[in-house]
Design a protein around this motif. Sequence first.
Motif, mmCIF file in Angstrom:
data_model
loop_
_atom_site.group_PDB
_atom_site.id
_atom_site.type_symbol
_atom_site.label_atom_id
_atom_site.label_comp_id
_atom_site.label_asym_id
_atom_site.label_seq_id
_atom_site.Cartn_x
_atom_site.Cartn_y
_atom_site.Cartn_z
ATOM 1 N N ALA A 87 0.824 -1.213 0.000
ATOM 2 C CA ALA A 87 0.000 0.000 0.000
ATOM 3 C C ALA A 87 0.854 1.257 0.000
ATOM 4 C CB ALA A 87 -0.919 0.007 1.226
ATOM 5 N N SER A 88 0.257 2.339 -0.467
ATOM 6 C CA SER A 88 0.891 3.647 -0.398
ATOM 7 C C SER A 88 -0.146 4.662 0.067
ATOM 8 C CB SER A 88 1.491 4.054 -1.753
ATOM 9 O OG SER A 88 0.532 4.011 -2.777
ATOM 10 N N ILE A 89 0.368 5.754 0.630
ATOM 11 C CA ILE A 89 -0.482 6.824 1.147
ATOM 12 C C ILE A 89 -0.093 8.109 0.432
ATOM 13 C CG2 ILE A 89 -1.116 8.186 3.175
ATOM 14 C CD1 ILE A 89 -0.198 5.748 4.870
ATOM 15 N N VAL A 90 -1.090 8.828 -0.048
ATOM 16 C CA VAL A 90 -0.864 10.167 -0.580
ATOM 17 C C VAL A 90 -1.773 11.090 0.212
ATOM 18 C CG1 VAL A 90 -2.502 9.819 -2.488
ATOM 19 C CG2 VAL A 90 -0.834 11.680 -2.609
ATOM 20 N N SER A 91 -1.163 12.098 0.828
ATOM 21 C CA SER A 91 -1.895 12.980 1.730
ATOM 22 C C SER A 91 -1.551 14.431 1.430
ATOM 23 C CB SER A 91 -1.521 12.638 3.175
ATOM 24 O OG SER A 91 -2.153 13.511 4.075
ATOM 25 N N MET A 92 -2.573 15.279 1.474
ATOM 26 C CA MET A 92 -2.347 16.714 1.266
ATOM 27 C C MET A 92 -3.395 17.500 2.029
ATOM 28 S SD MET A 92 -3.635 17.138 -2.701
ATOM 29 C CE MET A 92 -2.662 15.739 -3.235
ATOM 30 N N LEU A 112 -8.036 11.782 -7.245
ATOM 31 C CA LEU A 112 -6.694 11.495 -6.734
ATOM 32 C C LEU A 112 -6.424 9.993 -6.735
ATOM 33 C CD1 LEU A 112 -4.075 12.515 -5.498
ATOM 34 C CD2 LEU A 112 -5.224 12.524 -3.259
ATOM 35 N N ALA A 113 -7.376 9.188 -6.302
ATOM 36 C CA ALA A 113 -7.190 7.739 -6.303
ATOM 37 C C ALA A 113 -7.033 7.204 -7.726
ATOM 38 C CB ALA A 113 -8.356 7.054 -5.594
ATOM 39 N N CYS A 168 -0.619 0.818 -8.966
ATOM 40 C CA CYS A 168 -1.189 0.216 -7.755
ATOM 41 C C CYS A 168 -2.655 -0.122 -7.978
ATOM 42 C CB CYS A 168 -1.105 1.192 -6.576
ATOM 43 S SG CYS A 168 0.556 1.479 -5.973
ATOM 44 N N GLY A 169 -3.115 -1.137 -7.285
ATOM 45 C CA GLY A 169 -4.533 -1.473 -7.311
ATOM 46 C C GLY A 169 -5.303 -0.565 -6.370
ATOM 47 N N ILE A 170 -6.611 -0.515 -6.509
ATOM 48 C CA ILE A 170 -7.454 0.361 -5.699
ATOM 49 C C ILE A 170 -7.323 0.049 -4.206
ATOM 50 C CG2 ILE A 170 -9.550 -1.036 -5.890
ATOM 51 C CD1 ILE A 170 -9.322 2.824 -5.853
ATOM 52 N N ASN A 171 -7.068 -1.197 -3.839
ATOM 53 C CA ASN A 171 -6.932 -1.566 -2.432
ATOM 54 C C ASN A 171 -5.533 -1.310 -1.877
ATOM 55 O OD1 ASN A 171 -9.612 -2.361 -2.214
ATOM 56 N ND2 ASN A 171 -9.143 -4.399 -2.997
ATOM 57 N N GLU A 172 -4.660 -0.728 -2.683
ATOM 58 C CA GLU A 172 -3.304 -0.407 -2.239
ATOM 59 C C GLU A 172 -3.111 1.094 -2.036
ATOM 60 O OE1 GLU A 172 -0.380 -3.500 -4.293
ATOM 61 O OE2 GLU A 172 -1.632 -2.442 -5.748
ATOM 62 N N ILE A 173 -4.190 1.858 -2.075
ATOM 63 C CA ILE A 173 -4.095 3.316 -2.027
ATOM 64 C C ILE A 173 -4.883 3.861 -0.839
ATOM 65 C CG2 ILE A 173 -4.599 5.466 -3.256
ATOM 66 C CD1 ILE A 173 -4.704 3.626 -5.831
ATOM 67 N N VAL A 174 -4.242 4.726 -0.077
ATOM 68 C CA VAL A 174 -4.934 5.524 0.924
ATOM 69 C C VAL A 174 -4.751 6.978 0.483
ATOM 70 C CG1 VAL A 174 -5.073 6.224 3.335
ATOM 71 C CG2 VAL A 174 -4.443 3.862 2.756
ATOM 72 N N ALA A 175 -5.834 7.620 0.072
ATOM 73 C CA ALA A 175 -5.799 9.011 -0.392
ATOM 74 C C ALA A 175 -6.432 9.881 0.681
ATOM 75 C CB ALA A 175 -6.543 9.153 -1.710
#
Length: 104
Positions: free
Chosen positions: A58-63, A81-82, A91-98
């Motif tokens: 997973a990856s996280i993108v935060s702003m 953003l996702a 990345c797949g949808i379940n690997e993203i925290v936006a």
Amino acid sequence: MIQCTCIVQQDQAADRNRHTMHNALQQFVNDAFKSRAQITWIPVTAGDGFTAAKPSTASIVSMTAPTPLSPSRRKSLLRRLAALWRTSSGCGINEIVAVITDPT
């Protein structure tokens, strides 16, 4: 300037595609907020991050938005953003925290 933090698992898709993702995030911030992004990349060493008791991909993108967002605007931006993250990182949808927070 919009501060963006990207936490990515080292050697995973988001880490390998960092240049493409950087450009895509710059464009997203410009389109969404008419501003530039200051992007900080934080790679997590392989084996140091876990999701569901397994090494994480997973990856996280935060702003933080420059002004408070309505729920409908936030939802729209988070969907964009996702989608951008999926397209530019692989990345797949379940690997993203936006995350897009309101300013404090």
